[in-house]
Every structure is written in C-alpha cells, then in structure tokens.
Design an enzyme around this catalytic site. Structure first.
Site, PDB file in Angstrom:
ATOM      1  CD  GLN A  81      -3.081  -0.512  -0.071  1.00 60.61           C
ATOM      2  OE1 GLN A  81      -3.150   0.656  -0.436  1.00 60.61           O
ATOM      3  NE2 GLN A  81      -3.814  -1.461  -0.619  1.00 60.61           N
ATOM      4  CB  SER A  82       4.222   1.977  -1.361  1.00 66.85           C
ATOM      5  OG  SER A  82       4.946   3.127  -1.734  1.00 66.85           O
ATOM      6  CG  ASN A  83       0.607   6.733   0.785  1.00 61.19           C
ATOM      7  OD1 ASN A  83      -0.535   6.484   0.408  1.00 61.19           O
ATOM      8  ND2 ASN A  83       0.956   6.718   2.061  1.00 61.19           N
ATOM      9  CB  CYS A  85       4.781   2.346  -5.078  1.00 56.92           C
ATOM     10  SG  CYS A  85       6.360   1.711  -4.484  1.00 56.92           S
TER      11      CYS A  85
END
Ligand code: PLP
Length: 326
Positions: A81-83, A85
């Site tokens: 859930q990387s912002n 990325c």
C-alpha cells in the site's frame, strides 16, 4: 537568504510541475477549539495529482531529472500500500515512462487502495512476499537487469524517494509555507508532520535554515527511532548541500518517536482517535500509518501544554488517506 534567493537556487534544477501548487493552508477552527490551541493545516494531501500527498513535491524534481537523463523506465519499491509507489507510477506513466513497482507483501485477490490506483495507471506490479527491504532491492536489481537487456533505460528510485533530488521538493515546500504566512499575516512556532523515510524532514529543515526561520521543525516518527532518524536526516541534508553547492548551519533536528506504537504500519489508539477528531471536527481525513500518528503527536503536545495556547502551530498533512480504503 530571502525566499526569492532560495527559489533562484532551486530553479537550477529541472521540475515537471505535476502538482497543483500551492496547496491550501487554513486554520482548523474546531480542532483548535477542542485542543485549546491554534492549529493550522497545510494541505499537501491536496497536491492534486494521483490522489495527492507529500511525494508529489519530491517527484516534481525526481521525474524531471530522470527525463533529463533520458530514462524511459522507472523502477521503485515499497510496501503493497505504498503511497510513494502509487505517485511514482503516476508521475512516470503521465510523462511517457514505463513504471515497474516492487511491492512487498502477499498479492491479494482483490486490489484496493493504493494498489488499485497502481493497477488503473497500468503500472507493472511485481509482488514479493517479504517486508525485508534488502530482498526488495535484490528483486528490483533482477528486474532492472532484465529490462536493461531489453534495451530499456532504467531509473531506480529508492524507498520514499528520499534522495537529495527528492529533498529539493520540500525545500520548495518550506518556501511555499513562508509565502502562505506572508499572505495570511501569520507566524508559526512549529511545524508538525509524519517522518518516514525522512526526505520531507530534510527538505523542511534545509529550507528553514536557508531562510533563517526561528521556529521548530518537529517530525513525529512513524517508523524509526529518534537517534537513528536524526543521524539519517543530518546525512541526507549533507548530501543535499553538496547537490546545492552551498551549506548553512542546521537547527537542532527534532524527531519524536513516542507515537509509533508497536511498529511501522501498526495502528495505535491515539492515531485512531486523531483520525476521528480531525474528520469529525473539521472534515480532514488522515490515515493510520502516517498522518494519524503525526496528528496524535500534535494532539498530545497540545493537551500536555507543551504548546502554549497563544502560539500558532502548523500541521503539514502529508496525505496517505487513500489507505483508509485499502
Ligand atoms: C502519507 C505519508 N506521509 C508521510 C510520509 C513520510 O515522508 P518521508 O518519507 O519523506 O519521511 C510518507 C512516506 O511514505 C507518506 O506516504
């Protein structure tokens, strides 16, 4: 230095201007009343690009540099859930680059939150079922080798884009806050925000030092211990000074690691309460991983009278609220 002079220094570096800057800065009237404080919010959750967030400012510089160097493919990595990325994929594909994301965690059957946005953007998603950053890096190298052998010119960005080029984004962010202050006729004693990979902190700190600002930059860590974080921030600032070809004395580096809870990404009761307070009082949505924990720190400082009621404080909302829909 005057803000105009710092701007001139930054103008030597290319920018893509992917975001709708400046972002709003406004007083949180009800939060202020509840906390018996004067709390303002800089809305970097509203940078207006791929659902917004602090990473937009870093990517403004990072993607421009990648394009200038002739890269056509971007690889970066983070948790599922990387912002960062999500926003890096957006910055890459909208600028005609191919995006590859190395995402740590087990691939879910149904994509939600940031992952769903990655999919919408057409990013190439490579999951790896571990949270070991070194393993992500090894996998990224394998993919980079494969893409290079296919003739692609590959740019690799580390976790969070916290390298000197990315740091420039928050030097610019600090200048924007100074311009907001001038326009609104206010002054802040402190700026609170979430510390993760520390690039935001390094940029704000350099910006404040260059402008001779007398307030405090207070990072509320969501991951690293205070001592380790302070060493890393000092190092990142040093590397950024080398890029800028100038140096100034830095103010004390303040990182409070008292609101992390069990670990990075693990929700805390204080963070959940902060989310409730901000959304119900002023309609501002935070998240459990970053901005909720940072706001929990700010709330605690106000409640324990570590911030005098007559001081204006700024909460820099770094975004991430798409995580609420994960
Ligand atoms: C929403 C949000 N806030 C804050 C941060 C922390 O910013 P930095 O990594 O520059 O410390 C991040 C980093 O991923 C983030 O996604």
């Amino acid at each position: 230095m005057k803000t105009e002079e710092v701007k001139a220094v930054l103008s030597r570096f290319p920018q893509t201007a992917i975001s709708l800057l400046p972002t709003p800065l406004h007083r949180l009237e009800n939060v202020s009343r509840m906390l018996k404080a004067s709390v303002f919010c800089k809305r970097d959750d509203m940078t207006g690009f791929v659902f917004g967030g602090n990473k937009t400012r870093k990517l403004d510089f990072l993607i421009a540099e990648a394009l200038e160097k002739g890269y056509d493919t971007l690889i970066t990595m983070g948790a599922l859930q990387s912002n960062f990325c999500r926003m890096a994929a957006g910055a890459a594909v909208t600028r005609g680059m191919e995006a590859h994301l190395i995402l740590g965690g087990s691939k879910p059957d149904k994509f939600t939150g940031n992952l769903l946005v990655d999919q919408f953007l057409g990013a190439n998603i490579h999951t790896i079922d571990t949270m070991d950053w070194d393993k992500w890096g090894e996998y990224a190298s394998e993919i980079e080798t494969r893409l290079t052998s296919q003739g692609k010119k590959v740019c690799f960005l580390p976790v969070g884009g916290s390298v000197p080029t990315g740091v420039l984004g928050y030097i610019a962010g600090f200048l924007e806050i100074m311009e907001d202050c001038q326009r609104l006729g206010i002054e802040f004693s402190r700026i609170f925000f979430a510390d993760g990979s520390l690039g935001t902190h390094a940029g704000l700190l350099i910006g404040s030092a260059l402008c001779g600002w007398s307030g405090e930059i207070v990072g509320i860590s969501v991951a690293k211990g205070s001592k380790e974080a302070r060493v890393e921030i000092a190092d990142l600032c040093q590397q950024t000074f080398e890029k800028l070809e100038l140096t100034v004395d830095l103010p004390p580096i303040i990182v409070d690691d008292g609101y992390i809870g069990e670990s990075y990404g693990c929700p805390t009761e204080a963070g959940k309460e902060a989310i409730q307070i901000f959304c119900k009082a002023d309609g501002v949505f935070l998240d459990e991983v970053y901005s909720g924990k940072a706001a929990a720190g700010l709330i605690d400082y106000c409640r324990s009278s570590r911030i005098p009621a007559d001081e204006n404080v700024l909460f820099l909302h770094t975004g991430g609220n798409i995580e609420l829909f994960a």
